[in-house]
Design a protein around this motif. Structure first.
Motif, PDB file in Angstrom:
ATOM      1  N   ILE A  26       0.813  -1.225   0.016  1.00 20.01           N
ATOM      2  CA  ILE A  26      -0.035   0.001   0.041  1.00 20.01           C
ATOM      3  C   ILE A  26       0.815   1.358   0.031  1.00 20.01           C
ATOM      4  CG2 ILE A  26      -1.662   1.390   1.357  1.00 20.01           C
ATOM      5  CD1 ILE A  26      -2.640  -1.268   2.463  1.00 20.01           C
ATOM      6  N   ILE A  27       0.706   2.021  -0.984  1.00 21.62           N
ATOM      7  CA  ILE A  27       1.161   3.438  -1.049  1.00 21.62           C
ATOM      8  C   ILE A  27       0.257   4.538  -0.819  1.00 21.62           C
ATOM      9  CG2 ILE A  27       2.372   5.102  -2.414  1.00 21.62           C
ATOM     10  CD1 ILE A  27       3.191   2.746  -4.211  1.00 21.62           C
ATOM     11  N   PHE A  28       0.670   5.142   0.478  1.00 19.87           N
ATOM     12  CA  PHE A  28      -0.371   6.045   1.261  1.00 19.87           C
ATOM     13  C   PHE A  28      -0.422   7.590   0.498  1.00 19.87           C
ATOM     14  CE2 PHE A  28      -2.231   3.560   4.416  1.00 19.87           C
ATOM     15  CZ  PHE A  28      -1.142   2.594   4.801  1.00 19.87           C
ATOM     16  N   GLY A  29      -1.538   8.055  -0.161  1.00 18.44           N
ATOM     17  CA  GLY A  29      -1.546   9.468  -0.651  1.00 18.44           C
ATOM     18  C   GLY A  29      -0.600   9.515  -2.104  1.00 18.44           C
ATOM     19  N   SER A  30      -0.315  11.024  -1.864  1.00 17.65           N
ATOM     20  CA  SER A  30       0.426  11.436  -2.843  1.00 17.65           C
ATOM     21  C   SER A  30       1.813  10.779  -3.127  1.00 17.65           C
ATOM     22  CB  SER A  30       0.626  13.118  -2.788  1.00 17.65           C
ATOM     23  OG  SER A  30      -0.486  13.756  -2.612  1.00 17.65           O
ATOM     24  N   ASN A  31       2.417  10.486  -4.314  1.00 21.67           N
ATOM     25  CA  ASN A  31       3.730  10.006  -4.323  1.00 21.67           C
ATOM     26  C   ASN A  31       4.035  10.171  -5.662  1.00 21.67           C
ATOM     27  OD1 ASN A  31       3.018   7.322  -6.434  1.00 21.67           O
ATOM     28  ND2 ASN A  31       1.227   7.611  -4.835  1.00 21.67           N
ATOM     29  N   ASN A  95      11.845   3.702  -8.268  1.00 20.74           N
ATOM     30  CA  ASN A  95      11.796   4.374  -6.799  1.00 20.74           C
ATOM     31  C   ASN A  95      10.440   4.767  -6.523  1.00 20.74           C
ATOM     32  OD1 ASN A  95      11.895   7.294  -5.683  1.00 20.74           O
ATOM     33  ND2 ASN A  95      13.058   6.057  -4.257  1.00 20.74           N
ATOM     34  N   VAL A  96       9.803   4.652  -5.458  1.00 20.43           N
ATOM     35  CA  VAL A  96       8.641   5.365  -5.344  1.00 20.43           C
ATOM     36  C   VAL A  96       8.718   6.288  -3.954  1.00 20.43           C
ATOM     37  CG1 VAL A  96       6.216   5.151  -4.504  1.00 20.43           C
ATOM     38  CG2 VAL A  96       6.991   3.584  -6.067  1.00 20.43           C
ATOM     39  N   HIS A  97       8.448   7.311  -4.100  1.00 20.24           N
ATOM     40  CA  HIS A  97       8.589   8.224  -2.996  1.00 20.24           C
ATOM     41  C   HIS A  97       7.351   8.595  -2.464  1.00 20.24           C
ATOM     42  CE1 HIS A  97      10.034  11.528  -0.368  1.00 20.24           C
ATOM     43  NE2 HIS A  97       9.043  12.317  -0.969  1.00 20.24           N
ATOM     44  N   GLN A  98       6.938   8.011  -1.292  1.00 18.87           N
ATOM     45  CA  GLN A  98       5.710   8.669  -0.632  1.00 18.87           C
ATOM     46  C   GLN A  98       5.903   9.732   0.163  1.00 18.87           C
ATOM     47  OE1 GLN A  98       3.401   5.167   1.452  1.00 18.87           O
ATOM     48  NE2 GLN A  98       3.770   6.552   3.081  1.00 18.87           N
ATOM     49  N   VAL A  99       5.061  10.782  -0.325  1.00 22.43           N
ATOM     50  CA  VAL A  99       5.071  12.056   0.514  1.00 22.43           C
ATOM     51  C   VAL A  99       4.676  11.975   2.047  1.00 22.43           C
ATOM     52  CG1 VAL A  99       4.201  14.436   0.357  1.00 22.43           C
ATOM     53  CG2 VAL A  99       4.513  13.254  -1.548  1.00 22.43           C
ATOM     54  N   LEU A 100       3.704  11.282   2.371  1.00 25.04           N
ATOM     55  CA  LEU A 100       3.274  11.032   3.712  1.00 25.04           C
ATOM     56  C   LEU A 100       4.542  10.194   4.468  1.00 25.04           C
ATOM     57  CD1 LEU A 100       1.240  11.411   5.792  1.00 25.04           C
ATOM     58  CD2 LEU A 100       0.354   9.181   5.225  1.00 25.04           C
ATOM     59  N   ASP A 104      11.113   6.395   1.070  1.00 18.93           N
ATOM     60  CA  ASP A 104      11.376   5.946  -0.255  1.00 18.93           C
ATOM     61  C   ASP A 104      11.304   4.247  -0.420  1.00 18.93           C
ATOM     62  OD1 ASP A 104      12.929   8.982  -0.222  1.00 18.93           O
ATOM     63  OD2 ASP A 104      12.075   8.288  -2.180  1.00 18.93           O
ATOM     64  N   TYR A 105      10.756   4.008  -1.406  1.00 19.79           N
ATOM     65  CA  TYR A 105      10.848   2.464  -1.732  1.00 19.79           C
ATOM     66  C   TYR A 105      11.880   2.112  -3.005  1.00 19.79           C
ATOM     67  CZ  TYR A 105       6.805   2.336   1.731  1.00 19.79           C
ATOM     68  OH  TYR A 105       6.059   2.936   2.415  1.00 19.79           O
ATOM     69  N   TRP A 106      12.434   1.428  -2.794  1.00 13.09           N
ATOM     70  CA  TRP A 106      13.489   1.172  -4.119  1.00 13.09           C
ATOM     71  C   TRP A 106      13.294  -0.490  -4.624  1.00 13.09           C
ATOM     72  CZ3 TRP A 106      16.470   4.648  -6.378  1.00 13.09           C
ATOM     73  CH2 TRP A 106      16.711   5.648  -5.673  1.00 13.09           C
ATOM     74  N   GLY A 107      13.174  -0.596  -5.883  1.00 14.60           N
ATOM     75  CA  GLY A 107      13.223  -1.999  -6.557  1.00 14.60           C
ATOM     76  C   GLY A 107      14.625  -2.166  -6.516  1.00 14.60           C
TER      77      GLY A 107
END
Length: 116
Positions: A26-31, A95-100, A104-107
């Motif tokens: 789950i990615i929460f909100g703005s990203n 990379n996914v940067h979750q603002v909340l 940072d998530y990395w593959g």
């Protein structure tokens, strides 16, 4: 959140490749979803990014040749790479940067090799 990148390989200069990165969890909100690359002996470079509202940015080195897209339903980010050059050779990572929470998530990286 786990990210799984795929699509790298060996291609001749002028060719094309498409990278995919699928997110699970789950990615929460703005990203913002991003592609980075790192060539041997060089610093990691931000190649392209796309927000959850569709705003995109590209490094000057790939502008006009690469296209980033995302599928929010499938939680995927794609990187279409055209007119590839030998200098595009690198390990590409998503990379996914979750603002909340500024998380940072990395593959894992996927290797792209462009032969001249």
């Amino acid at each position: 959140v786990q990210l799984q990148a795929s699509g790298g390989g060996l291609v001749q200069a002028g060719g094309s490749l498409r990278l995919s990165c699928a997110a699970s969890g789950i990615i929460f909100g703005s990203n913002i979803m991003r592609w980075y690359r790192q060539a041997p002996g060089k610093e990691r470079e931000l190649v392209a990014s796309i927000s959850n509202t569709g705003d995109t940015n590209y490094s000057d080195s790939v502008k006009g040749r690469f296209t980033i897209a995302r599928d929010n339903t499938k939680k995927m980010v794609l990187l279409q790479m055209n007119s590839l050059k030998p200098e595009d050779t690198a390990v590409y990572s998503c990379n996914v940067h979750q603002v909340l929470g500024r998380i940072d998530y990395w593959g894992q990286g996927t290797l792209v090799t462009v032969s001249s």
